[in-house]
Design a protein around this motif. Sequence first.
Motif, PDB file in Angstrom:
ATOM      1  N   ASP A   1       0.828  -1.204   0.000  1.00 25.61           N
ATOM      2  CA  ASP A   1       0.000   0.000   0.000  1.00 25.61           C
ATOM      3  C   ASP A   1       0.865   1.257   0.000  1.00 25.61           C
ATOM      4  O   ASP A   1       0.570   2.238  -0.684  1.00 25.61           O
ATOM      5  CB  ASP A   1      -0.931   0.003   1.214  1.00 25.61           C
TER       6      ASP A   1
ATOM      7  N   GLN B   1       3.759   1.522  -1.263  1.00 16.59           N
ATOM      8  CA  GLN B   1       4.379   1.652  -2.586  1.00 16.59           C
ATOM      9  C   GLN B   1       3.501   2.408  -3.573  1.00 16.59           C
ATOM     10  O   GLN B   1       4.003   2.966  -4.555  1.00 16.59           O
ATOM     11  CB  GLN B   1       4.718   0.266  -3.146  1.00 16.59           C
ATOM     12  N   GLN B   2       2.200   2.426  -3.321  1.00 15.66           N
ATOM     13  CA  GLN B   2       1.301   3.184  -4.188  1.00 15.66           C
ATOM     14  C   GLN B   2       1.543   4.690  -4.099  1.00 15.66           C
ATOM     15  O   GLN B   2       1.163   5.446  -4.992  1.00 15.66           O
ATOM     16  CB  GLN B   2      -0.166   2.887  -3.820  1.00 15.66           C
ATOM     17  N   ARG B   3       2.203   5.109  -3.001  1.00 10.99           N
ATOM     18  CA  ARG B   3       2.484   6.529  -2.814  1.00 10.99           C
ATOM     19  C   ARG B   3       3.923   6.913  -3.128  1.00 10.99           C
ATOM     20  O   ARG B   3       4.227   8.100  -3.287  1.00 10.99           O
ATOM     21  CB  ARG B   3       2.188   6.914  -1.343  1.00 10.99           C
TER      22      ARG B   3
ATOM     23  N   ARG C   1       6.286   8.961  -6.866  1.00  9.36           N
ATOM     24  CA  ARG C   1       5.350   9.690  -7.727  1.00  9.36           C
ATOM     25  C   ARG C   1       5.743  11.163  -7.771  1.00  9.36           C
ATOM     26  O   ARG C   1       6.170  11.730  -6.766  1.00  9.36           O
ATOM     27  CB  ARG C   1       3.916   9.555  -7.213  1.00  9.36           C
TER      28      ARG C   1
ATOM     29  N   LEU D   1      -5.922   9.592  -4.315  1.00 12.52           N
ATOM     30  CA  LEU D   1      -4.849   8.680  -3.926  1.00 12.52           C
ATOM     31  C   LEU D   1      -4.524   8.830  -2.440  1.00 12.52           C
ATOM     32  O   LEU D   1      -4.304   7.838  -1.739  1.00 12.52           O
ATOM     33  CB  LEU D   1      -3.600   8.955  -4.767  1.00 12.52           C
TER      34      LEU D   1
ATOM     35  N   PHE E   1      -4.843   5.769   0.212  1.00  9.23           N
ATOM     36  CA  PHE E   1      -3.629   5.281   0.873  1.00  9.23           C
ATOM     37  C   PHE E   1      -3.129   6.364   1.829  1.00  9.23           C
ATOM     38  O   PHE E   1      -2.160   7.077   1.530  1.00  9.23           O
ATOM     39  CB  PHE E   1      -2.563   4.927  -0.161  1.00  9.23           C
TER      40      PHE E   1
ATOM     41  N   SER F   1      -1.712  -9.772  -3.340  1.00  9.12           N
ATOM     42  CA  SER F   1      -1.426  -8.948  -4.501  1.00  9.12           C
ATOM     43  C   SER F   1      -2.300  -9.369  -5.673  1.00  9.12           C
ATOM     44  O   SER F   1      -2.314 -10.545  -6.046  1.00  9.12           O
ATOM     45  CB  SER F   1       0.053  -9.063  -4.883  1.00  9.12           C
TER      46      SER F   1
ATOM     47  N   ARG G   1      -1.698  -8.080  -8.581  1.00  9.89           N
ATOM     48  CA  ARG G   1      -0.803  -7.944  -9.731  1.00  9.89           C
ATOM     49  C   ARG G   1      -0.101  -9.252 -10.059  1.00  9.89           C
ATOM     50  O   ARG G   1       0.415  -9.424 -11.154  1.00  9.89           O
ATOM     51  CB  ARG G   1       0.239  -6.858  -9.457  1.00  9.89           C
TER      52      ARG G   1
END
Length: 540
Positions: A287, A289-291, A294, A301, A305, A498, A500
Motif C-alpha cells: 500500500d 508503494q502506491q504513494r 510519484r 490517492l 492510501f 497482490s 498484480r
Amino acid sequence: MRAFAELLDRLSLTPSRNAKLTLVRDYLRATPDPDRGWALAALTGDLTFDAAKPAFIRKAVEARMDAQLFAWSYDYVGDLAEAVSLVWPRRPGANREPELSEVIEGLRTASRAEVQRLIEGWLDAMPEARERWALLKLVTGALRVGLSARLAKQAAADMGGVAVAEVEELWHALHPPYEDLFAWLEGRSEKPSSENPARFRPAMLAQAIDEAVDFAKLDPADYAAEWKWDGIRVQAAHEGGVRRLYTRTGDDISRTFPDILDALDDDGVIDGELLVIRDGRVASFADLQQRLNRKSVDAKLMAAFPAAIRAYDLLQEGGEDVRTLPFAERRRRLEAFVARQASPRIDLSPLQPFETWAELAELRASPPAGDPQIAEGLMLKRWDSIYEAGRPKGPWFKWKRDPFLVDAVLMYAQRGHGKRSSYYSDYTFGVWTADDAGQRVLTPVGKAYFGFTDEELLRIDKFVRDNTLERFGPVRSVRAEQHHGLVFEVAFEGLQRSTRHKSGVAMRFPRINRIRWDKPPGEADEIGYLERLLEQMEGR
C-alpha cells in the motif's frame, strides 16, 4: 570526459566498498572545477536531464546501422548504453571530444529538438567505446556502478578530512557543481552555511545485534525497546514556515506527501517510519508503494492510501537542537510534541517494556496481534544515547526477526546491468499449484537478483543458457519440470496479498538464501504453504 569515463568504468568493475571510496576520492582530488562537481552530482543522483530519452539514442544508432542488427546486438548485450557504445561507427576526422562540463552545459541549455543532434555529435567525437558508454550513462541518468549517494559524499568528506555528517547536513544548501563545497574541503574558504530552513539532519543508524556476544555484555536496564516497523525511514522538518520530508539518505520526497507535511503544526524535526495507516492499523508495504516515487498525488490517492509517520525520535524542537540530549529526554519531549500535533498523520511508536533478554526474545517472537508482517523486528536504544549521525557501535541495535524460507523453482532469467549485463543474474521463481485440469504447474511468486557469489552466478548462468526454452528480448524462459530444473531456497521478510501477481501473493525483500543443486524441482514448496503462512501473518 575521458577521466570521468575511466572513473565509471573502474567503479563498475570494482566490488570493494573501500576501493570504490578511494577511486572517487582520488578523482575529486585530481580533477579541477567544475568537472569534479558535475561528476559528484551525477554520482549522487542530483543531475538529471529530462530531454535526453533512451528513445533518442536508439533512433540515432538505428540511423547509422541496420536496425535488426542493432536489435540483435542489444539483445545479446542487455544494456542500451553498452550496446550503442560498442556498435557506434567511428567517424575519422571528427571534432575534439568534449569535456564533462561542456556536455553538462550543452544538455542544460539545449531544447528537446537539439538534444539528439548534440548527443550524436559527441558520440562521433569520442574515439573509444568507454567514453561513449559513460556519456550515454550520464545523459540517461542510469549510472548503475554500485555506488550509493552516501558513499560519494563520504569520498568528498574524506578528501577534506571531515566527517560525512558535516557534508550531509550542508548538502541541501549546496548546488552543483559545488565549488563552494570543494573550496571549504581544500581549506580555501570558510565552511558553507547549513542554516537553511528545514534542512536534512544525517540519520543515526543501528548495528545488527549478535545475540551470542552482545547480550552477554549488555544490561537490559540500559535499553529501551520498540518495534521496527516495515515502512521507510523518514525525517519530517518544519522550520521557519518551510516543511520538508526526507528519506534516511536525504532524498527530498516532500511533494509526494503533502498530507504528512500539513500535519506538522509545531516547528521541529522528527525521525520516524513512513507507513500507510487506516483506522489505527498499519497497512502492508504494498500500500505504501502506491504513494512512493510519484511526481505528484491527488486527493483520491491520498484518501485511498493515507500516509502517516510513526515517530521514533525528536531532533529539533522549536529553535533548539536536541540531538545531544539523552534518548530518555528526547523521548519525553517527543511524546509531548506528537500530542501537540493532534493528527492521525503523526503517531508515536510505543515502547515495549521488558526486564530480561529472554523476555525480549519472547516479545520478538510475538509481533503485534494482526500485524506480524508489519513489524520487522525490534530496535534497542540506550536510554543515555545521544542522536549521533552514522552507525556508532553500542547505542542502538536492531534485532530483526528470522526470515521466512521457501523452496522455489527457477522459471525465468534476465540479464543484469553494469558488470552483470552479460550474465543472467535476475531470477523469477515459482512454487507448485494446480491448473484447471488438475495438473501440477508452477506459478511465479517472486524475483531476486542477489544472495549468491560470483562463482555461483557463473554456474547459474550456464544452467540458464543450457536449459533455455524461449527467448523474450533479454529474458529467457528456463526448463522447469518435476524432475528437471533448479531449486532456490528463497529467504523473505513477509508476504502480502497482490492482485498484480498470478499467484495472489507478493514477497517482501526476497533474496536467494541457498542454491539447492541437490533438490529435485518436484520437491519444492506449493502455493498452499505460502497461503497458510499469509493467513498466519494476518492473524487469522
